[in-house]
Every structure is written in C-alpha cells, then in structure tokens.
Design a protein around this motif. Structure first.
Motif, mmCIF file in Angstrom:
data_model
loop_
_atom_site.group_PDB
_atom_site.id
_atom_site.type_symbol
_atom_site.label_atom_id
_atom_site.label_comp_id
_atom_site.label_asym_id
_atom_site.label_seq_id
_atom_site.Cartn_x
_atom_site.Cartn_y
_atom_site.Cartn_z
ATOM 1 N N THR A 1 0.830 -1.210 0.000
ATOM 2 C CA THR A 1 0.000 0.000 0.000
ATOM 3 C C THR A 1 0.860 1.254 0.000
ATOM 4 O OG1 THR A 1 -1.835 -1.132 1.076
ATOM 5 C CG2 THR A 1 -1.775 1.254 1.315
ATOM 6 N N GLN B 1 -7.213 0.381 -0.932
ATOM 7 C CA GLN B 1 -7.552 -0.920 -0.340
ATOM 8 C C GLN B 1 -8.930 -0.876 0.321
ATOM 9 O OE1 GLN B 1 -4.206 -2.340 1.894
ATOM 10 N NE2 GLN B 1 -5.189 -4.269 2.414
ATOM 11 N N ASP C 1 -5.460 -1.433 -5.281
ATOM 12 C CA ASP C 1 -4.854 -2.005 -4.073
ATOM 13 C C ASP C 1 -5.764 -3.082 -3.489
ATOM 14 O OD1 ASP C 1 -3.146 -2.480 -2.004
ATOM 15 O OD2 ASP C 1 -3.295 -0.481 -1.099
ATOM 16 N N GLU C 2 -5.352 -4.326 -3.653
ATOM 17 C CA GLU C 2 -6.125 -5.498 -3.213
ATOM 18 C C GLU C 2 -7.607 -5.376 -3.579
ATOM 19 O OE1 GLU C 2 -5.335 -7.335 0.487
ATOM 20 O OE2 GLU C 2 -3.282 -6.580 0.604
HETATM 21 MG MG LIG Z 1 -2.036 -2.885 1.973
#
Ligand SMILES: [Mg+2]
Ligand SMILES: Nc1ncnc2c1ncn2[C@@H]1O[C@H](COP(=O)(O)OP(=O)(O)O)[C@@H](O)[C@H]1O
Length: 245
Positions: free
Chosen positions: A44, A84, A160-161
């Motif tokens: 991140t 995220q 992000d994810e």
């Molecule tokens: Mg992360």
C-alpha cells in the motif's frame, strides 16, 4: 521502452521503520503488473507513493513521463487509484455512484452517457443501475468501484487489493474484466497467487524490498518451482530477510 511508470531508489520511512526501501520498477504501457507480498510488506505504501497520494522519503518517480512531485496535479487527471478500503456511497444507486465520480473527474457531458453505458455493460451491472450500493453483493461492489475508477478513462490504474474478501467466482469475473481492458496500464496488488499468475509480470515484495520481478513463468523457472506460490516461498527462504514484523 515506452514506460507508464518508472521508480528508482524509492524509499519511505516512518520514523525508524523503512516501509519501502530502494524500490526500482519500470512498467511498460499496457502491462498488468502485480505486486504480491504478505501483510505489512509495503504494498500500500508503494502504491500510495506511485499514485502521488503520499510523498516519498527518497527516490524518484515518473508517471506517464511526468515528475511525481512537481507535476502531481497533471498526473492525477490521468490515473485512477482504487485504495484498499475504497468505499462506495451505500445510499447512492449504481448509476448515482458513477455520476458522482464522473462529476468528480469532470467527465464532459458528451462522453459521459456513452462511457457509463460501456462500463455498465462491461461489468454486467446494467440491470442494476437503480440498486443502492449498500444492497450490492461484495463482488458487485468491487466491479462498481472499478467502473467508478474508469469513468474518466485513465491511462494508468492503481488497484490495491481490489478482490480481497471476494468469493472465487466474483474474483474470476473481476479479472476477466481487467484482462479485457485495453490501452490501460494496471498496477495491482494481491495476496492471491492465482491472480498473480494472470499478470504479465509480478513483483514479490517483502519488508519493503522487491525480491524478484519478472514474468510468472520466468519466476517459476528461476526458482525451479511448479507454482508461483512455491517459487515465492523458495525466494523468501533464500533471501535472508527475517520473517514477521
Ligand atoms: Mg495494503
Ligand atoms: N502512516 C503510517 N505510519 C507508520 N507506519 C506505517 C504507516 N503506513 C504503513 N506503515 C507501516 O509500514 C509497513 C508497510 O505497510 P503497508 O504498506 O500498509 O503494507 P501492505 O500494504 O503490504 O500490507 C507496515 O509495517 C506498516 O505498519
């Protein structure tokens, strides 16, 4: 090479902790690059620096040829960044969420309707335009979040994810959509090895350091491993980086 993204010597320190250290990366235009690593590895933090959301402690970044610190505003108009914990507006409908982001990115009226229709069709959300965000399934929320981040036709997309916590069928569909996007460079982080396999190239990050960066096939070949998961375990074990944080 025509690079969408270039970083050299990228470092981020939080007091004594080097969350990211001496990170070097070049991502050619059109590539899907996957950044893989355990929790706390620095994924991140890396994405936030590369997308100009956070300033680095040291090192240089060029995004679409622009200087990340001196030309951050120009960069932000041309990229998309799905954090995220990206959250949609639960009390807005699918269509209202898209409109909200179209307003935010100042998408001109003339292209807005066309772009919205295209994204709704592409993500199979067209039948649900009047459904509120909060009432969508987890997988549908992720697809809507992706659509919201594509409304201004970014050249480079940071995810992000994006699929963490989503069921396997929805994850596969999300990746079908990503692999079907043309003309967009994507930098995505994921904890899932099957997703890493779908990237053109993958980087393994651990304790802020990029341990390996190559095509999935080449990473496996060099590690003498049958799967990417096994390759990464071998690389981590051979790296001498102590476990855990
Ligand atoms: Mg992360
Ligand atoms: N704002 C912050 N202040 C202090 N430490 C941070 C901050 N953000 C992240 N960290 C630390 O930096 C390391 C990397 O975090 P992060 O980039 O979130 O990793 P990942 O996304 O791979 O899980 C972790 O040890 C985390 O606790």
């Amino acid at each position: 090479m025509d690079c969408a993204l270039e970083a050299s010597g990228l470092t981020k320190k939080f007091k004594d902790l080097a969350a990211v250290s001496q990170f070097n990366l070049q991502v050619p235009r059109g590539e899907i690059f996957g950044l893989v690593g355990p929790d706390g590895a620095g994924k991140t933090t890396t994405l936030r620096m590369l997308s100009t959301a956070m300033e680095q402690t040291a090192g240089e970044i060029r995004v679409l040829g622009l200087h990340s610190l001196k030309e951050a505003e120009k960069i932000r108009d041309r990229i998309g960044y799905m954090p995220q914990r990206f959250s949609l507006y639960g009390d807005l409908t699918v269509e209202e969420n898209l409109d909200f982001f179209a307003d935010l990115y100042q998408v001109p009226g003339a292209v807005r309707a066309k772009k919205k229709a295209e994204l709704l069709a592409f993500t199979n959300l067209a039948p649900f335009t009047k459904r509120r965000g909060a009432q969508l399934s987890g997988g549908m929320q992720k697809k809507l979040a992706l659509a919201c981040n594509l409304i201004h036709t970014p050249e480079l997309l940071f995810l992000d994810e994006p699929t963490t916590g989503v069921d396997p069928i929805s994850r596969r569909e999300f990746w079908r959509i990503l692999n079907g996007l043309t003309g967009v460079t994507i930098l995505v982080t994921t904890p899932y090895m099957d997703e890493a396999e779908r990237c053109h190239r993958v980087g393994l990050i651990r304790e802020g350091k990029l341990l390996v960066c190559d095509t999935p096939a080449e990473v496996k070949r060099q590690a003498g491993a049958a799967t990417l998961e096994e390759a990464f375990i071998r690389i981590v074990e051979g790296s001498g980086v102590a476990g855990g944080r």
